[in-house]
Design an enzyme around this catalytic site. Structure first.
Site, short mmCIF file in Angstrom:
data_model
loop_
_atom_site.label_atom_id
_atom_site.label_comp_id
_atom_site.label_asym_id
_atom_site.label_seq_id
_atom_site.Cartn_x
_atom_site.Cartn_y
_atom_site.Cartn_z
CG HIS A 174 -2.00 0.83 1.18
ND1 HIS A 174 -1.58 2.39 1.43
CD2 HIS A 174 -3.38 1.56 0.72
CE1 HIS A 174 -2.51 2.80 1.23
NE2 HIS A 174 -3.46 2.42 0.80
CD GLU B 229 -5.13 1.90 -3.57
OE1 GLU B 229 -6.64 2.11 -3.12
OE2 GLU B 229 -4.84 1.74 -1.97
P1 13P Z 1 -9.10 6.96 0.46
O1 13P Z 1 -10.21 6.14 -0.05
O2 13P Z 1 -9.69 7.43 1.49
O3 13P Z 1 -8.91 8.12 -0.67
O4 13P Z 1 -8.37 5.58 0.71
C1 13P Z 1 -7.70 4.90 -0.49
C2 13P Z 1 -6.97 3.73 -0.21
O5 13P Z 1 -5.90 3.94 0.37
C3 13P Z 1 -7.53 2.41 -0.34
O6 13P Z 1 -6.32 1.76 0.19
#
Ligand code: 13P
Length: 235
Positions: free
Chosen positions: A88, A157
């Site tokens: 992450h 992400e």
């Molecule tokens: P947000 O949905 O708060 O932007 O975070 C996304 C995330 O890091 C999920 O792992």
């Protein structure tokens, strides 16, 4: 589809128990057939029986040992957890985990047959440097990772979209997911400021196999709405 909630450093054990119970009840009442995953804070892990899959946000590549502040396989086994989030952006950029450390962790939990949600994504300066630079950066996050591992799920992400309220355009998400699918055919989730107001459109995109939601998933009701979107899409 795969609908995942990363609760990060939120919700106590009591709150998490209530949260998961609310999800379980929703899944049953509404005959949900989607794969629903929840990643609670480590101290909020609990034994769980039900349709929701509970995963760990992090664990060290060890059974046990002298790694102050970390948990290992023994602690996951106690709760029969077989799912883990690796890579992450907050672990890479805030906690400073290197690609080398992530690969070690990946291989350790892969060898144990864990379902691994492996996260990738670029910071803003890499996106602004153009597509070539951006893809070079993302490609490096695949180094050492077995992209054909059968229990692998990848989550794209973009760092700049996490917790900011900013997202790439739908066209951009679709384009990068299409490129990423060439690197691995594993299910590919999008994460970064997914909310009730944009989840339906994101889920509908080609090559988006689900979503990984942070802040908007902290409200069980909102998360259930997103689960329902996925169910209704019947992708
Ligand atoms: P947000 O949905 O708060 O932007 O975070 C996304 C995330 O890091 C999920 O792992």
């Amino acid at each position: 589809m795969i609908i995942a909630a990363n609760l990060k450093t939120n919700l106590t054990r009591k709150q998490t128990t209530d949260y998961v119970a609310e999800l379980e009840s929703y899944l049953k009442t509404n005959n949900i057939t989607q794969e629903v995953l929840v990643f609670p804070a480590t101290s909020s892990l609990n034994p769980h029986a039900g349709d929701v899959i509970i995963g760990a946000q992090n664990a060290y590549a060890t059974q046990n040992g002298a790694f102050t502040g970390e948990i290992g396989l023994d602690h996951l086994n106690e709760f029969e957890i077989k799912t883990i989030l690796i890579g992450h952006s907050e672990r890479r950029h805030v906690l400073g985990e290197t690609q080398e450390e992530l690969v070690k962790k990946f291989n350790f939990y892969k060898d144990l047959g864990f379902k691994i949600i492996y996260c990738i994504g670029e910071p803003l300066e890499k996106r602004e440097a153009g597509k070539e630079e951006m893809m070079k950066y993302i490609s490096a996050q695949y180094e050492g990772i077995d992209t054909s591992y059968e229990n692998l799920i990848i989550a794209y992400e973009p760092v700049w979209a996490i917790g900011t309220g900013f997202t790439p355009t739908l066209e951009d998400i679709e384009a990068i997911h299409t490129d990423l699918k060439e690197k691995s055919t594993a299910p590919l989730l999008y994460g970064g400021s997914v909310k009730v107001t944009n989840a339906k459109e994101v889920l509908a995109l080609q090559n988006v196999d689900g979503i990984l939601v942070g802040s908007a998933a902290l409200y069980a009701e909102h998360f259930c709405t997103m689960i329902q979107y996925a169910q209704d899409l019947q992708k």
